[in-house]
Design an enzyme around this catalytic site. Structure first.
Site, PDB file in Angstrom:
ATOM      1  N   ASP A  44       0.802  -1.191  -0.066  1.00  0.00           N
ATOM      2  CA  ASP A  44       0.120  -0.008  -0.040  1.00  0.00           C
ATOM      3  C   ASP A  44       0.881   1.368  -0.042  1.00  0.00           C
ATOM      4  OD1 ASP A  44       0.998  -0.360   2.762  1.00  0.00           O
ATOM      5  OD2 ASP A  44      -1.106   0.142   3.314  1.00  0.00           O
ATOM      6  N   SER A  45       2.198   1.076  -0.031  1.00  0.00           N
ATOM      7  CA  SER A  45       3.194   2.179  -0.250  1.00  0.00           C
ATOM      8  C   SER A  45       2.844   2.761  -1.686  1.00  0.00           C
ATOM      9  CB  SER A  45       4.565   1.591   0.010  1.00  0.00           C
ATOM     10  OG  SER A  45       4.741   0.471  -0.878  1.00  0.00           O
ATOM     11  N   ASP A  83      -0.858  -6.143  -0.271  1.00  0.00           N
ATOM     12  CA  ASP A  83      -1.375  -5.525   1.000  1.00  0.00           C
ATOM     13  C   ASP A  83      -2.931  -5.426   1.236  1.00  0.00           C
ATOM     14  OD1 ASP A  83       0.517  -4.861   3.119  1.00  0.00           O
ATOM     15  OD2 ASP A  83       1.299  -3.238   1.960  1.00  0.00           O
ATOM     16  N   LYS A 113      -1.170  -9.303   2.994  1.00  0.00           N
ATOM     17  CA  LYS A 113      -0.248  -8.843   4.146  1.00  0.00           C
ATOM     18  C   LYS A 113      -1.204  -7.941   4.693  1.00  0.00           C
ATOM     19  CE  LYS A 113       3.167  -5.877   3.989  1.00  0.00           C
ATOM     20  NZ  LYS A 113       2.530  -4.841   4.613  1.00  0.00           N
ATOM     21  N   GLU A 115      -1.199  -5.385   8.611  1.00  0.00           N
ATOM     22  CA  GLU A 115      -0.717  -4.932   9.644  1.00  0.00           C
ATOM     23  C   GLU A 115      -0.954  -5.169  11.020  1.00  0.00           C
ATOM     24  OE1 GLU A 115       0.106  -0.764   8.891  1.00  0.00           O
ATOM     25  OE2 GLU A 115       0.899  -1.081   6.818  1.00  0.00           O
ATOM     26  N   GLU A 182       9.311  -3.947  10.326  1.00  0.00           N
ATOM     27  CA  GLU A 182       9.916  -2.718   9.740  1.00  0.00           C
ATOM     28  C   GLU A 182      10.354  -1.972  10.860  1.00  0.00           C
ATOM     29  OE1 GLU A 182       7.039  -1.034   6.968  1.00  0.00           O
ATOM     30  OE2 GLU A 182       7.949   0.767   6.945  1.00  0.00           O
TER      31      GLU A 182
HETATM   32  O1  KIV Z   1       3.544  -1.050   1.514  1.00  0.00           O
HETATM   33  C1  KIV Z   1       4.623  -1.497   1.585  1.00  0.00           C
HETATM   34  O2  KIV Z   1       5.432  -1.371   0.768  1.00  0.00           O
HETATM   35  C2  KIV Z   1       5.330  -2.268   2.561  1.00  0.00           C
HETATM   36  C3  KIV Z   1       6.659  -2.603   2.808  1.00  0.00           C
HETATM   37  C4  KIV Z   1       7.377  -1.619   3.000  1.00  0.00           C
HETATM   38  C5  KIV Z   1       6.975  -3.724   3.787  1.00  0.00           C
HETATM   39  O3  KIV Z   1       4.417  -2.667   3.546  1.00  0.00           O
END
Ligand code: KIV
Length: 264
Positions: A44-45, A83, A113, A115, A182
């Site tokens: 989600d970056s 994510d 993934k 969090e 992280e």
């Molecule tokens: O969103 C993302 O890119 C991440 C990584 C930095 C692990 O969660």
């Protein structure tokens, strides 16, 4: 060779390091996939590096689906992980399973993934029960940036460190096949890596993790807004790209492009 969650677990058992990168589109995913990475995370970056938001909170499930589909079309070997964005697994277990299912069914992700530690265990158990592999994420979890008061290193005192160790064990127990760590101290990441039998994937968590992940815009010097301490720029592609763009603009203005070679 096609990578799977089994590849990840086997790597930990055999002491082989895992290399992961993020990707958000077809061309880059295909390029990264050709370089023997083990996993590609549609993070989600993307909200920050592709969409220009200040943090990841505005990213919606539709954004993740759009980019996950594009990445999945470009990948043959790496494990594709998507994510779950902010608020896509917070409101109910039903929503969490539904959104994880969409990332797999519509987005073609092979794992998701999310969090958090103790507070998301019920979601992780339910998603794994629905046969979707889950990667956990502890430490500086960017969706909690408002609670943390900024992008700050986590787990610096004894209580916070112990909580992260306990959370990692809980994530493993809930069925997570790996855990991103992280921005935590390297010694703490080493303790967590020792404490769990699933691979830890570090980003700003030192050299003792079972694998590493970086945002590809960061490791290629393309993201213009910040460069965190944990990032190494492996090739300054940003500088190369800027030079290429300047060359193009100059040649158009000087009428040296296009030539006969590029004309019909
Ligand atoms: O969103 C993302 O890119 C991440 C990584 C930095 C692990 O969660």
């Amino acid at each position: 060779m096609k990578k799977s969650v089994t590849t990840f677990l086997k790597a930990k058992k055999e002491g082989n390091k895992l290399a992961l990168l993020t990707a958000y589109d077809y061309s880059i995913a295909k390029m990264i996939d050709s370089c023997n990475v083990d996993g590609i995370l549609v993070g989600d970056s993307l909200g920050m590096v592709c969409l220009g938001y200040r943090d990841t909170l505005p990213v919606r499930i539709e954004d993740m689906l759009h980019h996950t589909k594009a990445v999945a079309r470009g990948v043959e070997e790496a494990l594709v992980i998507a994510d779950m964005p902010f608020m896509s697994y917070h409101t109910s277990i039903h929503e969490a399973i539904h959104n994880a299912g969409r990332l797999v069914q519509e987005g073609n992700a092979e794992a998701i993934k999310l969090e958090g530690g103790a507070r998301v265990l019920r979601q992780i158990r339910a998603i794994v029960k629905a046969q979707i592999p889950v990667m956990g994420h502890l430490g500086l979890t960017p969706q909690s940036v408002k609670i943390f008061g900024g992008f700050k290193v986590q787990g610096k005192n004894q209580d916070a460190a112990q909580m992260l160790i306990d959370d990692a064990k809980r994530l493993e127990d809930a069925g997570a096949f790996s855990i991103v760590l992280e921005c935590i101290p390297a010694v703490l990441a080493a303790r967590i890596t020792e404490a769990v039998s699933v691979p830890t994937i570090g980003i700003g968590a030192g050299e003792h993790c079972d694998g590493q992940i970086l945002v590809y815009h960061d490791m290629l010097g393309i993201y213009p807004d910040s460069r965190p301490k944990h990032v190494k720029v492996f090739v300054d592609a940003g500088a190369l790209m800027r030079q290429g763009i300047k060359n193009y603009v100059d040649e158009v203005k000087e009428s040296t492009f296009p030539t006969k070679e590029h004309s019909f």
